[in-house]
Design an enzyme around this catalytic site. Structure first.
Site, PDB file in Angstrom:
ATOM      1  N   LYS A  65     -12.020 -29.373  37.988  1.00  0.00           N
ATOM      2  CA  LYS A  65     -13.088 -30.270  38.438  1.00  0.00           C
ATOM      3  C   LYS A  65     -13.038 -30.524  39.949  1.00  0.00           C
ATOM      4  CE  LYS A  65     -13.903 -32.672  34.064  1.00  0.00           C
ATOM      5  NZ  LYS A  65     -14.074 -33.985  33.399  1.00  0.00           N
ATOM      6  N   ASP A 101     -19.889 -37.298  34.026  1.00  0.00           N
ATOM      7  CA  ASP A 101     -18.934 -38.119  33.287  1.00  0.00           C
ATOM      8  C   ASP A 101     -19.191 -39.606  33.526  1.00  0.00           C
ATOM      9  OD1 ASP A 101     -17.525 -36.027  32.079  1.00  0.00           O
ATOM     10  OD2 ASP A 101     -16.202 -35.793  33.803  1.00  0.00           O
TER      11      ASP A 101
END
Length: 283
Positions: A65, A101
């Site tokens: 990420k 997220d």
């Protein structure tokens, strides 16, 4: 048919293909979602594949990420502030990194009935997933965010990062792990960002907090979604607290990604059912 992929390494069993493919079928999208286990030396090549005409978009999971960010043409402001990208969008020939997220966490928290505005929150764990959670809480107007972690260096880094990137003014506290109990007693919302309680791990039957620290009325959110009710959530329920499971966050972050790729809203109920089936879980 276009392809969407999720990349990570090692990539074990992922519910994402089932969740996405169920949505694509319901939306009549001519696309398929695949899981790609990509070692580090092949990461740049995988990102370049996304530029091809057969690719619709890409999701990114651990440990990439952060690693994908310098490989992209542009990073969305929120993803840059969070310091992590989990969704890559193709826009006019450019690869743009986003983070869904934070949206997934906050949408699922609010759907459960919790508005964190003005609230004191305790976030357990500083392994990386807390960054999107803390950003979302700050953006939503939390009064104070206490970060608790076992590693002093990571805890310091997480606190400094949040102070420097929070989208709204918020108090940020660093809490050594042994003092997390005191912070829990002052919090209106507790969020577990550790893997404690996750199925098929040595800590499956454990909780990050002692049950005596959970009070009636306090919100308790667990990012761990397998099992559906972790030990922490069971303790919260038995204490009269308000438990919130993590599976809906997984679905809502997928919905946000699909909307970025297609401009269309994906069907929550169908995706949640697919997630439950893929994980072998029952309501």
């Amino acid at each position: 048919m276009q392809t969407v992929s999720i990349i990570g390494y090692p990539l074990g069993h992922s519910a994402s293909p089932a969740i996405h493919n169920a949505a694509y079928e319901a939306m009549s999208l001519d696309a398929r979602y695949e899981a790609w286990s990509v070692p580090l030396e092949e990461l740049a090549g995988a990102i370049e594949r996304l530029r091809g005409p057969g690719m619709l978009g890409m999701n990114v999971t651990v440990p990439y990420k952060q690693a994908v960010m310098p490989l992209l043409d542009e990073i969305d402001a929120a993803a840059r502030a969070i310091g992590a990208v989990n969704t890559i969008v193709k826009r006019e020939g450019r690869l743009v990194g986003h983070n869904t997220d934070a949206y997934g966490f906050m949408r699922s928290l609010r759907e459960a009935g919790c508005d964190p505005a003005g609230m004191d929150a305790l976030v357990l764990g500083v392994g990386g997933s807390e960054r999107a959670v803390a950003y979302a809480l700050a953006e939503a107007g939390a009064r104070r965010i206490a970060l608790a972690g076992r590693n002093p260096q990571r805890l310091e880094a997480a606190a400094v990062h949040l102070r420097n990137t929070a989208p709204r003014p918020v108090g940020v506290l660093q809490v050594p792990w042994e003092a997390a109990g005191d912070a829990a007693l002052e919090a209106g919302l507790i969020v577990n960002c550790t893997p404690v309680g996750m199925k098929h791990t040595p800590e499956e039957t454990a909780s990050p907090l002692d049950a005596s620290l959970l009070r009636p009325g306090v919100w308790v959110y667990d990012l761990v979604y397998n099992p559906l009710e972790t030990v922490l959530l069971r303790q919260a329920r038995e204490a009269g607290a308000r438990p919130v499971r993590g599976l809906e966050m997984l679905v809502y972050q997928a919905i946000a990604a699909i909307e970025l790729w297609t401009g269309r809203e994906a069907p929550f109920d169908i995706m949640l059912s697919a997630a439950l089936r893929a994980l072998g879980l029952e309501e």
